[in-house]
Design a protein around this motif. Structure first.
Motif, short mmCIF file in Angstrom:
data_model
loop_
_atom_site.label_atom_id
_atom_site.label_comp_id
_atom_site.label_asym_id
_atom_site.label_seq_id
_atom_site.Cartn_x
_atom_site.Cartn_y
_atom_site.Cartn_z
N TYR A 50 24.10 48.43 37.12
CA TYR A 50 24.84 47.24 37.53
C TYR A 50 24.06 45.96 37.26
N SER A 51 24.76 44.96 36.86
CA SER A 51 24.17 43.64 36.67
C SER A 51 25.21 42.62 37.10
N PRO A 52 24.86 41.78 38.05
CA PRO A 52 25.86 40.89 38.66
C PRO A 52 26.43 39.88 37.66
N ASN A 53 27.63 39.53 37.89
CA ASN A 53 28.29 38.54 37.06
C ASN A 53 27.87 37.13 37.50
N GLN A 54 27.15 36.47 36.60
CA GLN A 54 26.62 35.15 36.94
C GLN A 54 27.72 34.16 37.29
N ALA A 55 28.77 34.21 36.53
CA ALA A 55 29.84 33.24 36.75
C ALA A 55 30.33 33.34 38.18
N ALA A 56 30.54 34.55 38.62
CA ALA A 56 31.03 34.74 39.98
C ALA A 56 30.00 34.27 41.00
N ARG A 57 28.75 34.58 40.73
CA ARG A 57 27.70 34.14 41.66
C ARG A 57 27.68 32.63 41.77
N ALA A 64 24.21 27.21 40.13
CA ALA A 64 24.47 27.64 38.76
C ALA A 64 23.50 28.72 38.31
N ASN A 65 22.36 28.80 39.00
CA ASN A 65 21.32 29.73 38.58
C ASN A 65 20.90 29.45 37.14
N ALA A 66 20.91 28.22 36.81
CA ALA A 66 20.49 27.82 35.48
C ALA A 66 19.91 26.42 35.54
N ILE A 67 18.96 26.15 34.69
CA ILE A 67 18.47 24.78 34.58
C ILE A 67 18.57 24.38 33.11
N ALA A 68 18.67 23.11 32.90
CA ALA A 68 18.80 22.62 31.53
C ALA A 68 17.48 22.08 31.04
N LEU A 69 17.21 22.31 29.77
CA LEU A 69 16.10 21.64 29.13
C LEU A 69 16.75 20.61 28.21
N VAL A 70 16.65 19.37 28.60
CA VAL A 70 17.32 18.32 27.84
C VAL A 70 16.33 17.66 26.90
N VAL A 71 16.64 17.77 25.64
CA VAL A 71 15.78 17.16 24.65
C VAL A 71 16.38 15.83 24.23
N SER A 72 15.78 14.79 24.70
CA SER A 72 16.24 13.47 24.33
C SER A 72 15.75 13.23 22.91
N GLU A 73 16.41 12.36 22.21
CA GLU A 73 16.05 12.11 20.81
C GLU A 73 16.86 13.09 19.97
N GLN A 74 17.01 12.77 18.72
CA GLN A 74 17.92 13.55 17.89
C GLN A 74 17.57 15.03 17.81
N GLY B 121 26.18 41.83 31.10
CA GLY B 121 26.79 41.37 32.35
C GLY B 121 27.90 40.37 32.13
N GLY B 122 28.21 40.12 30.88
CA GLY B 122 29.30 39.19 30.62
C GLY B 122 28.86 37.74 30.75
N HIS B 123 27.57 37.52 30.68
CA HIS B 123 27.08 36.16 30.84
C HIS B 123 27.19 35.39 29.55
N VAL B 124 27.24 36.14 28.48
CA VAL B 124 27.40 35.49 27.18
C VAL B 124 28.45 36.24 26.38
N ASP B 125 29.02 35.55 25.42
CA ASP B 125 30.08 36.16 24.61
C ASP B 125 29.53 36.83 23.36
N GLY B 126 28.31 36.46 23.02
CA GLY B 126 27.73 37.02 21.81
C GLY B 126 26.28 36.61 21.73
N ALA B 127 25.58 37.15 20.73
CA ALA B 127 24.17 36.83 20.64
C ALA B 127 23.72 36.65 19.21
N LEU B 128 22.77 35.74 19.07
CA LEU B 128 22.10 35.50 17.80
C LEU B 128 20.71 36.11 17.93
N LEU B 129 20.33 36.92 16.97
CA LEU B 129 19.04 37.61 17.06
C LEU B 129 18.05 37.04 16.06
N VAL B 130 16.93 36.58 16.56
CA VAL B 130 15.94 35.98 15.67
C VAL B 130 14.64 36.76 15.68
N SER B 131 14.07 36.88 14.50
CA SER B 131 12.74 37.45 14.41
C SER B 131 12.67 38.92 14.78
#
Lengths: 334, 334
Positions: A50-57, A64-74, B121-131
């Motif tokens: 079993y692996s919990p469904n993140q969306a539901a959690r 969200a159980n997620a953090i963003a890494l925001v890269v400013s600049e192009q 777990g359905g957290h992603v719809d697909g995956a890109l595999l690198v390296s």
DNA sequence: ATGAAAGCGCTAACAA
DNA sequence: TTGTTAGCGCTTTCAT
């Protein structure tokens, strides 16, 4: 591996002989669960894969159980910089085992509205900001939506928590080292005026010059690309053909500078000594290998992440900002 | 900006004077919505600064609206490689405007079970595999859970869709170029035996040698790090002090090779000509600037992403795999 | 073309 | 310490 469908929390509860709530409690490491129940649940989880469904959690838990890494600049620039790679590694290291996902987001000039809308949509619990320029409006926007944020490097504007290397000290040590080598006409290739990292290193270098009663006029700005480093080196040489040392505020720019020096037939370090900054992989593989100011960038990434997660966890009395030590690594170029 | 709380779809519906369903339809660009309703909804969204909650969308829609970028290997190496940075840039470029998130995941040797559980777990719809290395079990595990996957570079084992540069052709052109320069004792620093990219480039080089009726015995393996490139160069020189050219299967390894050559007092290209591979930023800033086989890595990232998204969208008749062109870039090293 | 209603899989009070 | 009961905010039949 027997069943084809993904098991849901209910199946786990059934197999373990407890309620969904108890399973949930075990998963979230809560306090009031009997050892017996805990074991049963763990076994059931293992057995069912079993692996919990993140969306539901996220939806139910309001996290969200997620953090963003925001890269400013192009993004274009930054991503190619080993500096960024190391930060990323540190962030990731700190995240492993915590079931927190890392979302990579790049802010493009026009995009910021979308970005902010997205981040405020509750898709992430907090954000790590990398490569901020000047008084990036992004900072204000994010604090405006009350999203916990930690910046990588001291931002020039605003006042968000940040983690940074001790850039001033790095510049100071670099300058002192060049002076101690007997160099008397010392130049510097600084970072862009609108980034604190660059300015702080420059201030350190200036301090070293003033300590040695040397001129601090040979300053040329560049933007953390090899090309800009090359251009800066060229104009420094034009302004002062007799210069005998350069402190370059990033290894990646030092590469460009080295190239120009070689092209002009100047020897490193005998004619011109060079000290870089970062101690990235570029430093040790340069020709000649670069003496450089080491900053532990991976640690920087880890610390940022730790700081953000601590804030998310509601820890009290967090230091708003942190400075990591720098030290000089001696190689052939100076 | 007037309200403090994040608006939910219901508010939008109210303001637009329609039902939640209609708002949902507009958001998802569905077909049967009147222009009038559509406009009203768009206005309401703008007015309220509404941004849908991903978690809820995923949960209800049974789609994660996210794809994973899985970096096989300890990540440490890969992330520092500009190659990876470029792939990332391409992936991101292809994703912008699509409201699909990029999750970065690194598989660690022991982790794979967790990783697979997570991805399944359905957290992603697909995956890109690198390296990918060798016949990485990860590939089988992921196809086992029926997760759509696209690999970066031809995997040695398994048979997943992949996108790759035309490595064979690159090696061939590099070899031919060195031969055309009149070099007769041509060596190569190859990629690791367990990665197709490396082996394909090697095969191309071999073909060039055989076309010219030259020996193809001077082969030394390395692992895409500068250090390994240096070691390989050293042993090649030991085996054959008279070698006059080297094809290095990656710029980042060429850096190490150059260093050894310089240290030995050998001139590039007069004593030893060098051709690299990638045309990364490293190539143009090396001393001397590297002649190298250019592959458009950003395009590689874009193409992988396109391919994955197309599959997720259920497009029929997709080419299982794609090969991108390579071409020789002439600089000073050969 | 649109609305009503029924969940998606989980967490979080609340009761027991 | 545990189970019961409501939702979390959205998509998606199914009517209309």
């Amino acid at each position: 591996m027997t069943d084809t469908a993904k098991p849901r929390i209910e199946e786990v509860a059934r197999v373990a002989g407890v309620s969904k709530s108890t399973v949930s409690r075990v998963i979230n490491g809560e306090q009031y669960v009997s050892a017996r129940a805990r074991n049963a649940v763990h076994e059931a989880i293992a057995q069912l894969g079993y692996s919990p469904n993140q969306a539901a959690r996220s939806l139910a838990g309001n996290r969200a159980n997620a953090i963003a890494l925001v890269v400013s600049e192009q993004g274009s620039r930054v991503l190619s910089d080993p500096f960024f790679a190391s930060v990323l590694r540190g962030v990731h290291a700190e995240l492993t085992g915590r079931r927190i996902q890392l979302l990579l987001m790049m802010s493009q000039p026009a995009d910021n509205i979308d970005l902010v809308a997205y981040l405020s949509g509750g898709h992430v619990d907090g954000a790590l900001l990398v490569s901020l320029h000047g008084a990036d409006p992004l900072v204000a926007m994010l604090t405006g939506i009350r999203l916990p944020v930690v910046a990588c490097g001291r931002p020039l504007g605003g006042s968000v928590p940040f983690v940074d290397a001790d850039n001033f000290n790095g510049g100071l040590e670099a300058g002192r080292h060049l002076v101690s080598l007997g160099r008397r006409r010392v130049a510097t290739i600084a970072g862009p005026r609108d980034m604190a990292v660059g300015m702080d290193r420059l201030s350190g270098w200036r301090r070293a010059m003033s300590e040695a009663r040397l001129a601090d006029d040979l300053v040329q700005e560049a933007d953390f690309t090899p090309e800009s480093g090359a251009r800066a080196m060229a104009s420094l040489l034009e302004r002062e053909p007799e210069l005998d040392a350069v402190f370059v505020a990033a290894d990646i720019m030092a590469l460009g500078a080295l190239q120009v020096l070689h092209a002009r037939g100047l020897r490193v370090p005998s004619d011109v000594a060079i000290v870089g900054f970062d101690d990235s992989v570029l430093a040790s593989t340069a020709t000649p290998p670069l003496t450089t100011v080491r900053q532990d960038v991976e640690q920087l990434g880890r610390t940022m992440t730790w700081r953000l997660l601590a804030e998310l966890a509601g820890e009290p009395d967090l230091p708003p900002s942190l400075l990591l030590p720098t030290s000089l690594v001696h190689r052939a170029s100076a």
